[in-house]
Scaffold this motif. Sequence first.
Motif, PDB file in Angstrom:
ATOM      1  N   ARG A   1      23.868  39.958  29.230  1.00  0.00           N
ATOM      2  CA  ARG A   1      24.120  38.984  30.293  1.00  0.00           C
ATOM      3  C   ARG A   1      25.359  39.435  31.049  1.00  0.00           C
ATOM      4  N   THR A   2      25.271  39.392  32.361  1.00  0.00           N
ATOM      5  CA  THR A   2      26.418  39.799  33.152  1.00  0.00           C
ATOM      6  C   THR A   2      27.535  38.785  32.972  1.00  0.00           C
ATOM      7  N   ALA A   3      28.617  39.231  32.381  1.00  0.00           N
ATOM      8  CA  ALA A   3      29.800  38.390  32.186  1.00  0.00           C
ATOM      9  C   ALA A   3      30.994  39.189  32.676  1.00  0.00           C
ATOM     10  N   LEU A   4      31.650  38.682  33.686  1.00  0.00           N
ATOM     11  CA  LEU A   4      32.786  39.411  34.236  1.00  0.00           C
ATOM     12  C   LEU A   4      34.024  39.201  33.370  1.00  0.00           C
ATOM     13  N   PRO A   5      34.639  40.287  32.937  1.00  0.00           N
ATOM     14  CA  PRO A   5      35.848  40.163  32.133  1.00  0.00           C
ATOM     15  C   PRO A   5      37.021  39.714  32.997  1.00  0.00           C
TER      16      PRO A   5
ATOM     17  N   GLY B   1      42.713  41.329  39.975  1.00  0.00           N
ATOM     18  CA  GLY B   1      42.260  42.011  41.181  1.00  0.00           C
ATOM     19  C   GLY B   1      40.759  42.145  41.297  1.00  0.00           C
ATOM     20  N   LEU B   2      40.014  41.799  40.247  1.00  0.00           N
ATOM     21  CA  LEU B   2      38.562  41.976  40.271  1.00  0.00           C
ATOM     22  C   LEU B   2      37.897  41.148  41.364  1.00  0.00           C
ATOM     23  N   ASP B   3      38.438  39.963  41.631  1.00  0.00           N
ATOM     24  CA  ASP B   3      37.834  39.098  42.640  1.00  0.00           C
ATOM     25  C   ASP B   3      37.976  39.645  44.053  1.00  0.00           C
ATOM     26  N   THR B   4      38.889  40.599  44.275  1.00  0.00           N
ATOM     27  CA  THR B   4      39.088  41.155  45.610  1.00  0.00           C
ATOM     28  C   THR B   4      38.776  42.649  45.687  1.00  0.00           C
ATOM     29  N   THR B   5      38.306  43.226  44.589  1.00  0.00           N
ATOM     30  CA  THR B   5      37.984  44.656  44.557  1.00  0.00           C
ATOM     31  C   THR B   5      36.475  44.829  44.471  1.00  0.00           C
TER      32      THR B   5
END
Length: 147
Positions: free
Chosen positions: A18-22, A26-30
């Motif tokens: 399942r796609t789970a973002l760690p 900066g991940l939200d803007t990269t």
Amino acid sequence: MGGTVLEADKIFLVTGMRTALPVIDGLDTTPHDTSRTQLDLTELLGHLIVVGGGYIGSEFDQMLARFGSRVTLIQRAGRLLPAENPEISAAVTEGFAAEGITVLTDTACTTVTGRPGQARAGRPARSHGTGQKNRSTPPRPWSTHPS
């Protein structure tokens, strides 16, 4: 911090079925892709950074490397495929090294920066192709430098 900064066309997050973002600063803007969205790619990337060394991440690493991309894999655990036997993990790691895939284990990706075609992730704990865990060294975070 005097460490190595990796630059790639894109950062891929392959964290499991399942796609789970760690949690990565900066991940939200990269710009980044996941194991689901990278199947929609229509162009070969020159270099990509893959966060996650389980079986899904490992499959995509090898596939994209064989397509011709340069691949750097960041794995928080001490070895690839931590749910598998250590011998299997070591064999996969050695195979990746033979195919030119850079494997960074005991490494936490904590920060990313960048824009399309120029993503960055920072400082590795170590790079090797043996699958051996350095038990005396805990995972060290990556740091990045602003573009």
